[in-house]
Design a protein around this motif. Sequence first.
Motif, PDB file in Angstrom:
ATOM      1  N   ARG A 467     -90.031  33.117 -36.764  1.00  0.00           N
ATOM      2  CA  ARG A 467     -89.152  32.802 -35.305  1.00  0.00           C
ATOM      3  C   ARG A 467     -88.008  33.409 -35.130  1.00  0.00           C
ATOM      4  O   ARG A 467     -87.753  33.800 -34.569  1.00  0.00           O
ATOM      5  CB  ARG A 467     -90.116  32.188 -34.041  1.00  0.00           C
ATOM      6  CG  ARG A 467     -91.200  32.434 -33.918  1.00  0.00           C
ATOM      7  CD  ARG A 467     -91.874  33.107 -33.109  1.00  0.00           C
ATOM      8  NE  ARG A 467     -93.236  33.622 -32.338  1.00  0.00           N
ATOM      9  CZ  ARG A 467     -93.378  35.027 -32.497  1.00  0.00           C
ATOM     10  NH1 ARG A 467     -92.518  35.837 -31.680  1.00  0.00           N
ATOM     11  NH2 ARG A 467     -94.964  34.685 -31.898  1.00  0.00           N
ATOM     12  N   ALA A 471     -85.734  35.886 -34.082  1.00  0.00           N
ATOM     13  CA  ALA A 471     -84.713  35.266 -33.112  1.00  0.00           C
ATOM     14  C   ALA A 471     -82.975  36.342 -33.090  1.00  0.00           C
ATOM     15  O   ALA A 471     -81.821  35.790 -32.823  1.00  0.00           O
ATOM     16  CB  ALA A 471     -84.336  34.005 -32.298  1.00  0.00           C
ATOM     17  N   ARG A 486     -83.270  29.803 -27.318  1.00  0.00           N
ATOM     18  CA  ARG A 486     -85.109  30.828 -27.206  1.00  0.00           C
ATOM     19  C   ARG A 486     -85.834  30.797 -27.688  1.00  0.00           C
ATOM     20  O   ARG A 486     -87.078  31.416 -27.743  1.00  0.00           O
ATOM     21  CB  ARG A 486     -84.412  32.070 -26.834  1.00  0.00           C
ATOM     22  CG  ARG A 486     -84.826  33.525 -26.226  1.00  0.00           C
ATOM     23  CD  ARG A 486     -84.191  34.965 -26.424  1.00  0.00           C
ATOM     24  NE  ARG A 486     -83.650  34.595 -25.037  1.00  0.00           N
ATOM     25  CZ  ARG A 486     -83.598  34.863 -23.912  1.00  0.00           C
ATOM     26  NH1 ARG A 486     -84.942  34.942 -23.166  1.00  0.00           N
ATOM     27  NH2 ARG A 486     -82.984  34.333 -22.387  1.00  0.00           N
ATOM     28  N   SER A 487     -85.842  31.438 -29.073  1.00  0.00           N
ATOM     29  CA  SER A 487     -86.520  30.661 -30.635  1.00  0.00           C
ATOM     30  C   SER A 487     -88.303  30.638 -30.581  1.00  0.00           C
ATOM     31  O   SER A 487     -89.071  30.402 -29.944  1.00  0.00           O
ATOM     32  CB  SER A 487     -86.261  31.832 -31.655  1.00  0.00           C
ATOM     33  OG  SER A 487     -86.062  29.908 -32.053  1.00  0.00           O
ATOM     34  N   GLU A 490     -90.029  30.560 -27.225  1.00  0.00           N
ATOM     35  CA  GLU A 490     -90.657  31.273 -26.886  1.00  0.00           C
ATOM     36  C   GLU A 490     -92.075  31.476 -28.085  1.00  0.00           C
ATOM     37  O   GLU A 490     -93.069  31.859 -27.474  1.00  0.00           O
ATOM     38  CB  GLU A 490     -89.840  33.197 -26.903  1.00  0.00           C
ATOM     39  CG  GLU A 490     -90.813  34.476 -27.569  1.00  0.00           C
ATOM     40  CD  GLU A 490     -90.131  35.143 -28.144  1.00  0.00           C
ATOM     41  OE1 GLU A 490     -89.077  34.912 -29.080  1.00  0.00           O
ATOM     42  OE2 GLU A 490     -89.648  36.355 -27.599  1.00  0.00           O
ATOM     43  N   TRP A 491     -91.761  30.406 -28.648  1.00  0.00           N
ATOM     44  CA  TRP A 491     -92.348  30.686 -29.871  1.00  0.00           C
ATOM     45  C   TRP A 491     -94.104  29.484 -29.419  1.00  0.00           C
ATOM     46  O   TRP A 491     -94.351  29.811 -29.529  1.00  0.00           O
ATOM     47  CB  TRP A 491     -92.226  29.379 -30.699  1.00  0.00           C
ATOM     48  CG  TRP A 491     -93.127  28.538 -31.829  1.00  0.00           C
ATOM     49  CD1 TRP A 491     -94.153  29.283 -32.458  1.00  0.00           C
ATOM     50  CD2 TRP A 491     -92.777  27.519 -31.312  1.00  0.00           C
ATOM     51  NE1 TRP A 491     -94.788  28.127 -33.093  1.00  0.00           N
ATOM     52  CE2 TRP A 491     -94.452  27.542 -32.885  1.00  0.00           C
ATOM     53  CE3 TRP A 491     -92.805  27.309 -31.277  1.00  0.00           C
ATOM     54  CZ2 TRP A 491     -94.848  25.752 -33.486  1.00  0.00           C
ATOM     55  CZ3 TRP A 491     -93.092  25.017 -31.292  1.00  0.00           C
ATOM     56  CH2 TRP A 491     -94.146  25.207 -32.279  1.00  0.00           C
ATOM     57  N   TRP A 493     -94.312  29.600 -25.883  1.00  0.00           N
ATOM     58  CA  TRP A 493     -94.563  30.370 -24.781  1.00  0.00           C
ATOM     59  C   TRP A 493     -96.118  30.793 -25.892  1.00  0.00           C
ATOM     60  O   TRP A 493     -97.091  30.872 -25.002  1.00  0.00           O
ATOM     61  CB  TRP A 493     -93.867  31.143 -24.580  1.00  0.00           C
ATOM     62  CG  TRP A 493     -93.927  31.734 -22.940  1.00  0.00           C
ATOM     63  CD1 TRP A 493     -95.059  33.142 -23.041  1.00  0.00           C
ATOM     64  CD2 TRP A 493     -94.124  31.268 -21.748  1.00  0.00           C
ATOM     65  NE1 TRP A 493     -95.769  33.305 -21.478  1.00  0.00           N
ATOM     66  CE2 TRP A 493     -94.327  32.299 -21.678  1.00  0.00           C
ATOM     67  CE3 TRP A 493     -93.424  30.160 -21.114  1.00  0.00           C
ATOM     68  CZ2 TRP A 493     -94.416  32.261 -19.766  1.00  0.00           C
ATOM     69  CZ3 TRP A 493     -93.117  29.935 -19.910  1.00  0.00           C
ATOM     70  CH2 TRP A 493     -93.387  31.346 -18.987  1.00  0.00           C
ATOM     71  N   ASP A 494     -95.621  31.693 -26.880  1.00  0.00           N
ATOM     72  CA  ASP A 494     -96.666  32.617 -27.207  1.00  0.00           C
ATOM     73  C   ASP A 494     -98.272  30.895 -27.723  1.00  0.00           C
ATOM     74  O   ASP A 494     -99.267  32.299 -28.248  1.00  0.00           O
ATOM     75  CB  ASP A 494     -96.507  33.258 -28.877  1.00  0.00           C
ATOM     76  CG  ASP A 494     -95.056  34.092 -28.470  1.00  0.00           C
ATOM     77  OD1 ASP A 494     -95.388  34.823 -27.578  1.00  0.00           O
ATOM     78  OD2 ASP A 494     -94.489  34.927 -29.014  1.00  0.00           O
ATOM     79  N   GLN A 501    -100.175  30.797 -20.015  1.00  0.00           N
ATOM     80  CA  GLN A 501     -98.374  32.132 -19.757  1.00  0.00           C
ATOM     81  C   GLN A 501     -98.953  32.178 -18.212  1.00  0.00           C
ATOM     82  O   GLN A 501     -97.151  32.458 -17.854  1.00  0.00           O
ATOM     83  CB  GLN A 501     -98.953  33.118 -20.688  1.00  0.00           C
ATOM     84  CG  GLN A 501     -98.652  32.390 -21.773  1.00  0.00           C
ATOM     85  CD  GLN A 501     -97.937  33.826 -22.623  1.00  0.00           C
ATOM     86  OE1 GLN A 501     -99.349  34.797 -22.660  1.00  0.00           O
ATOM     87  NE2 GLN A 501     -98.781  33.580 -24.497  1.00  0.00           N
ATOM     88  N   SER A 505     -95.552  31.287 -16.159  1.00  0.00           N
ATOM     89  CA  SER A 505     -94.888  32.065 -15.783  1.00  0.00           C
ATOM     90  C   SER A 505     -95.009  31.804 -13.563  1.00  0.00           C
ATOM     91  O   SER A 505     -93.381  32.618 -13.076  1.00  0.00           O
ATOM     92  CB  SER A 505     -94.890  33.899 -15.880  1.00  0.00           C
ATOM     93  OG  SER A 505     -95.854  33.899 -15.699  1.00  0.00           O
ATOM     94  N   TYR A 555     -86.855  30.907 -19.316  1.00  0.00           N
ATOM     95  CA  TYR A 555     -87.126  31.922 -19.988  1.00  0.00           C
ATOM     96  C   TYR A 555     -88.265  32.408 -19.251  1.00  0.00           C
ATOM     97  O   TYR A 555     -89.578  33.327 -19.257  1.00  0.00           O
ATOM     98  CB  TYR A 555     -87.930  31.421 -21.574  1.00  0.00           C
ATOM     99  CG  TYR A 555     -88.967  31.969 -22.413  1.00  0.00           C
ATOM    100  CD1 TYR A 555     -87.855  33.189 -23.319  1.00  0.00           C
ATOM    101  CD2 TYR A 555     -90.002  32.158 -22.080  1.00  0.00           C
ATOM    102  CE1 TYR A 555     -88.479  33.943 -23.897  1.00  0.00           C
ATOM    103  CE2 TYR A 555     -90.908  32.578 -23.174  1.00  0.00           C
ATOM    104  CZ  TYR A 555     -90.023  33.644 -23.980  1.00  0.00           C
ATOM    105  OH  TYR A 555     -90.532  34.855 -24.813  1.00  0.00           O
ATOM    106  N   ARG A 559     -89.915  36.266 -18.261  1.00  0.00           N
ATOM    107  CA  ARG A 559     -91.696  36.857 -18.302  1.00  0.00           C
ATOM    108  C   ARG A 559     -92.151  37.200 -17.038  1.00  0.00           C
ATOM    109  O   ARG A 559     -93.102  37.990 -17.151  1.00  0.00           O
ATOM    110  CB  ARG A 559     -92.501  35.534 -19.030  1.00  0.00           C
ATOM    111  CG  ARG A 559     -92.051  34.919 -20.505  1.00  0.00           C
ATOM    112  CD  ARG A 559     -91.696  36.885 -21.596  1.00  0.00           C
ATOM    113  NE  ARG A 559     -93.135  37.064 -21.868  1.00  0.00           N
ATOM    114  CZ  ARG A 559     -93.918  36.797 -23.333  1.00  0.00           C
ATOM    115  NH1 ARG A 559     -93.248  35.885 -23.482  1.00  0.00           N
ATOM    116  NH2 ARG A 559     -95.624  37.025 -23.139  1.00  0.00           N
TER     117      ARG A 559
END
Length: 962
Positions: A467, A471, A486-487, A490-491, A493-494, A501, A505, A555, A559
Amino acid sequence: MRFGILGETRAWRADGAEVPLGGPARRALLTLLLVSPGEVSSIDRLAEELDPAGTTSAHALQSQVSRLRASLGTEVAIERAGTGYRIVLPAEDVDSCRFERLADEGGRALREDDAVRAVALLREALGLWRGQAFADLAESETARAAAVRLEERRLGALEDRVEAELRLGEHRAAVPELRELVGRHPLRERLAGLLMRALFAEGGQAEALVVFEETRRRLADELGADPSTELTALHRELLRGDQPRAQAAPPAQLTSFVGRADEVAAVADLLRVARLVTLVGPGGVGKTRLSVEVSAVAGDEVCFVELAALRDGAGLPRALLGALGLRETGLHLAGSGQSPADRLITALSDRVLLLVLDNCEHVVEEAAALAARLLATCPRLRVLATSREPLGVTGEHLWPVRPLAEDAAVALFTDRAAAVRPGFAADPEAVRRICTALDDLPLAIELAAARLRTLDVDDLAGRLDDRLGLAARGSRTADLRHRTLRSVVEWSWDLLTEPEQLAASRFTVFAGGATAEAARRVCGADGETLESLVDKSLLEVAGGRYRMLETIRAYGAERLDAAGDREAVRRAHTGYFLELARSADPQLRRADQLHWLPACTAEHDNLLAALRWAVGANEQATALPLLASAAHYLWIRGLSASVAPEAIALLDVLDGPPTGLGEEYAACVLLAASAPAGQPAWRRHRASAQSALALAWPGDRPGRYPAVPFLWMMRNAAEPDPQDAFALLTAQLSVPDLDPWVRAAAQYIAGFGALGGGDTEGVAHAIGDAVEGFRSLGDRWGTALALDALAGLATAAGDRAKALALTNEALALTEQVGALEDSADLLVNRGDHVVGEDAEAARADYERAAGLARRAGSSTYLAAALRGLGDLAVLDGDLAGAARLYEEALERIDPHGVRSLGNRVRTLVGLGRIAERHGDGPGARARYREAVESAAAMGAPAADVLRMAGLPESVIEAVSAR
């Protein structure tokens, strides 16, 4: 004839003479008949109760009845009815019945928050007891059962009386009695709670906690039960030492502090020599946590202001006011025109305080300007700021917050990993690689460590490295450290499921967090999904509210935008909080207002966010009802100015009331006028709003929002032509079955209409009816408003004793709702009432008022208190000191404020008198003329105002003639 069975059975004639009742058998028979006066008792039951051995015949019972009749004479009849007897008399003639009636009325008065009346009724009820109930019939099962019931009622009435006395501030006198009662009834939780409250009010928090622990232990040992939810909640309150509307403390931390102990000490040392220190560094580096730890060792009082939720810098001064626990207006709705920044200076000018401004980067220019101004005018203030860039203020000391040292980063990861995986142990080198990949940023480390709940260290390192590589190949213009953080987000989140999710959001539309119900309805999520987000560190939960870290929120918002879902979710969010405001509005006019006011305050940021979206989307059919539904809450809490920008923006696109929304339109105009920037909109729309209200409130039926015309009248009263506003509610008085609150409000307004016509008696009658109406509903705000008006009438009539009593009653109510400004105003009034008889009591009130006004940042009420202290200085012969106090008061008084009129006139008159004492006739006359002009400018009769200020008639005539 009156009868007493609460003790030995006795009887008294109307003139007070006691009736001889004869021997024990006759007394026992009378007692049995009085257990249920008016009801028939069978001969068999009477005989059995009087003689369980069964030796009393019907003939013997009849003989006892005849003797009893002879003793009582013709005043009371004992009738034969079928196969039994009954005593015929009004229930009120029996002390047990009278006790129960008085106890019921006292309990009802307590529930209606009329503590004075409750105390009087309950003391009268309890005073009827002379001993054990039915003492002359100890062997009777019927009497024993009735006695048990009455003793329980007696104890309940005693608890009600003590609670009412505590509400009146009689804590010290209650403590010995409560100790004795708790000793006799150790399992009675209400008594324990009352004793805890009384002890805490006297400063005995530790003793109160001991009472709880002893009660908890007895309940467990003797009943195998835990304390009730009410007693447990009180225990939590005592542990926190909660006070209403306290200033914001640093957020409590749920995790250990790792790796920055030396920095904490160094920053604390720097703050001792520097008045502005800014912690600078990238997002996620730990600036906020470091500021919290520094606050804990700073040694001074701390106010912690979280700025991340601010939309722009315009709201910064109000955010500080809110964090300091201050309201913008109070009970009296005419504002002083003082800016929020000025009020901050007033509140902080003399305080020793560390002000922590957290997350300044998005409002850095405004934060810098306000910090510089506060530091220049408040010499005992220090500021600790956190920001991604310096404030750039002269005298600022920067403390760069770096990523953690290697060992500290590993220790932090290990500590957080052990929290989600007990017994966690891993190769330190593997942990070191993970921390290095995360740039040793604390937030990134904590988020990564939380994933060890489901992943191994090797899997974590592999995913994270991948990740971070993605990034690093992102936008070249983004800050490197921001891309690294952010990475991680994001990780994280995934790793969420699709429903998680979606919920996360959608949660980003909330401002200031959300209750579980709000989160479920707006996010379309179930409780299990929300709890899973908490487990995975995407949400936090505390105090019954879910919150999201701002980095994750930013973040998640991206999304939400990417999914094209924002408008629908915003609409759901706004609909939910419109429904909440509508539900709260009628409850704010009832006894339940003490529940709904905090509930609305907790959701204030969400209400603002909903309003801003509706205004920005030009959803007038939503925005206008939201303003109207929230208007009453906003006025009571003193927060009307917070919605003024949105109200002004709505009015900028409106030429008049939209169809069917006349009342809502008027509420919008009213709220726009609560800020100086809204005055043009007020002048432009006032006439059309007045007409819209008149159509919505015809004389034969009320409208939908009772508070709107009431508040409209109070705002409009300062206008040159207020009379039409008076008619909006007063016309409703002829409507049958009128809502009680509308009737009370109309009576209050009718009183002011009568005042304009010189009908003093009509004023007192109308406002007195309003007091009773508001009080019967439990509306403390309305009751205090009307009591204050009655106190003003009593003062004008020269009845200072009555004015003092009314002011005390109003003050007790304002203190219940935590109205600092209103309490300060009433304290000054009380000082004015007693200054001639008890100078020291007046001084105490003025000084306390000054303290409250400073806490509230209110120049107007601080000026009033200073004027009162100036009056005392004159009485003490300290003319120089009085002049200084008067001049300082005059500098602070708003010359255009309705609430400032009386104090401005009295201050000018005081300065004129001092000039006279010094032989300065021209100077004195000049001050008196200023007083006349000030009174005339507000439409008040100059002679009357000067007369109330105590000037002799000769001076009044000379000055008025000019």
